[in-house]
Write an enzyme that holds these catalytic residues in place. Structure first.
Site, mmCIF file in Angstrom:
data_model
loop_
_atom_site.group_PDB
_atom_site.id
_atom_site.type_symbol
_atom_site.label_atom_id
_atom_site.label_comp_id
_atom_site.label_asym_id
_atom_site.label_seq_id
_atom_site.Cartn_x
_atom_site.Cartn_y
_atom_site.Cartn_z
ATOM 1 N N HIS A 19 0.850 -1.201 0.000
ATOM 2 C CA HIS A 19 0.000 0.000 0.000
ATOM 3 C C HIS A 19 0.879 1.243 0.000
ATOM 4 O O HIS A 19 1.350 1.693 1.045
ATOM 5 C CB HIS A 19 -0.920 -0.015 1.227
ATOM 6 C CG HIS A 19 -2.022 0.996 1.177
ATOM 7 N ND1 HIS A 19 -3.358 0.660 1.213
ATOM 8 C CD2 HIS A 19 -1.993 2.345 1.079
ATOM 9 C CE1 HIS A 19 -4.097 1.757 1.153
ATOM 10 N NE2 HIS A 19 -3.275 2.802 1.074
ATOM 11 N N HIS A 208 -9.975 0.709 -0.188
ATOM 12 C CA HIS A 208 -9.760 1.544 0.989
ATOM 13 C C HIS A 208 -11.036 1.485 1.832
ATOM 14 O O HIS A 208 -12.097 1.939 1.395
ATOM 15 C CB HIS A 208 -9.507 2.995 0.585
ATOM 16 C CG HIS A 208 -8.108 3.295 0.178
ATOM 17 N ND1 HIS A 208 -7.555 2.833 -0.999
ATOM 18 C CD2 HIS A 208 -7.136 4.036 0.788
ATOM 19 C CE1 HIS A 208 -6.305 3.276 -1.094
ATOM 20 N NE2 HIS A 208 -6.026 4.002 -0.022
ATOM 21 N N GLU A 211 -10.695 3.201 7.218
ATOM 22 C CA GLU A 211 -9.603 4.127 7.537
ATOM 23 C C GLU A 211 -10.164 5.287 8.350
ATOM 24 O O GLU A 211 -9.811 5.481 9.513
ATOM 25 C CB GLU A 211 -8.941 4.630 6.258
ATOM 26 C CG GLU A 211 -7.824 5.639 6.502
ATOM 27 C CD GLU A 211 -7.227 6.181 5.204
ATOM 28 O OE1 GLU A 211 -6.179 6.832 5.297
ATOM 29 O OE2 GLU A 211 -7.815 5.967 4.119
ATOM 30 N N ASP A 300 1.937 3.964 2.857
ATOM 31 C CA ASP A 300 0.857 4.822 2.370
ATOM 32 C C ASP A 300 1.401 5.949 1.495
ATOM 33 O O ASP A 300 1.274 5.905 0.275
ATOM 34 C CB ASP A 300 0.019 5.368 3.518
ATOM 35 C CG ASP A 300 -1.381 5.776 3.088
ATOM 36 O OD1 ASP A 300 -1.780 5.447 1.951
ATOM 37 O OD2 ASP A 300 -2.087 6.415 3.878
#
EC number: 3.5.4.4
Length: 362
Positions: A19, A208, A211, A300
């Protein structure tokens, strides 16, 4: 070597990254250089050090929506084939320098059409940069394999088109599909057509979810959309109870996530910046790891978080006291969860990851 890894030692360890956003990992010098070439004058600083500090400070915002705002600058300098190629090439270089041996990098082609490029031209440029970077790194003695995930923005209406793009390039370096962007108000189920198209073509995708938004987002991603992996998924902790005696009880959603071995693409530093967790110490990573979820460690956005895979691993070591066996497990978790073929995954695990950890562990 002791079982408490140092940062320098971790930098030598092989790593697998699932990721990482291409537009969140540029070198500050490259942002400035391309901005000058294309005439973009919107940057907050013309000094590389100050610019890096600005990105880090702005990204430490406490909300996902504000965290995403600085990306307007990186995306602005990624609107030509030359810029996309360069950013992709340098991404490979930077990861290889950190001993990453396998990476899946993602980006949203729909954000790079402002100067008239087609989706195919955009993906071609990025894949060419990856390929050239791989060749250069192999020649320098630090081989790495990098593959691409194409992302659709969840607030837009291009997900089916981006899914079709993923399938067109599936034999050229694109290994999967993703949706990203602000979660609140944009549930994964808005993009069912794209996910059904991926499944119809026997292709893989991550979403996603969990989060900035809670359990409903994770439930939709798994139950309605059929996600192979979860981007972040950190809010699954809301379905886990820890008793006073330390006994861990999983809710129905957490249990099926663990039982089905659905990988969690956890990004500790980013989760602190967006306010998903208050600190690394309060991150549920350790709870999830001890409960035997398929946890993976990820960056990320390396520019925004001023981080690397080594730094993410080391922060976890410092906070939770992990040793080499833990780092190896997290790395193999990631490699098992990659979207490349089984035999390719096994080859990297057996011929690269395990032998190099054996040397480190001693």
């Amino acid at each position: 070597m002791t079982d408490m890894p140092t940062l320098d030692a971790i930098r030598q360890a092989p790593k697998a990254l699932l990721h990482d956003h291409l537009d969140g990992g540029l070198r500050p010098e490259t942002v400035l250089d391309i901005a000058g070439q294309v005439g973009y004058d919107g940057l907050p600083s013309t000094d590389a050090g100050e610019l890096a500090s600005w990105f880090r400070t702005q990204s430490h915002s406490g909300s996902l929506e504000r965290y995403l705002e600085p990306f307007s600058h990186t995306v602005a300098v990624m609107q030509t084939p030359e810029a996309l190629y360069r950013v992709a090439y340098e991404c490979v270089e930077d990861l290889a320098a950190d001993a990453v041996v396998y990476a899946e990098i993602r980006f949203a082609p729909e954000l790079h059409i402002n100067r008239g490029l087609t989706f195919d031209e955009i993906v071609d440029a990025v894949l060419a940069g990856f390929a050239a970077g791989e060749r250069a790194c192999a020649g320098a003695g630090c081989p790495i394999k990098v593959r691409l995930l194409v992302t659709a923005m969840r607030h837009a209406a291009m997900s089916r088109e981006i899914a079709e793009l993923a399938i067109r390039f599936r034999d050229k370096g694109v290994v999967g599909f993703d949706i990203a962007g602000a979660e609140a108000g944009y549930p994964p189920s808005r993009h069912l057509d794209a996910f059904e198209y991926m499944r119809d073509n026997n292709a893989r995708f991550t979403i996603h979810a969990g989060e900035a938004f809670g359990l409903p987002s994770i439930h939709e991603a798994i139950a309605f959309c059929g996600a192979d992996r979860l981007g972040h998924g950190v809010r699954i902790v809301d379905d886990i109870e820890v008793g006073l005696d330390g006994d861990v009880k999983l809710g129905r959603l957490a249990a099926i996530l663990r039982d089905k071995r659905i990988p969690l693409e956890l990004c500790p530093s980013s989760n602190v910046q967006t306010g998903a967790v208050a600190s690394i110490a309060e991150h549920p990573f350790d709870l999830l790891a001890r409960s035997r979820f398929r946890v993976t460690v990820n960056t990320d956005n390396r520019l925004m978080s001023d981080t690397s895979m080594s730094q993410e691993m080391y922060r976890l070591v410092e906070t939770f006291g992990y040793g080499w066996s833990d780092i190896q497990r997290f790395t193999i978790n990631a490699m098992k969860s990659a979207f490349i073929a089984f035999d390719e995954r096994l080859e990297i695990i057996d011929e690269v990851i395990k032998p190099r950890f054996a040397v480190l562990i001693g």
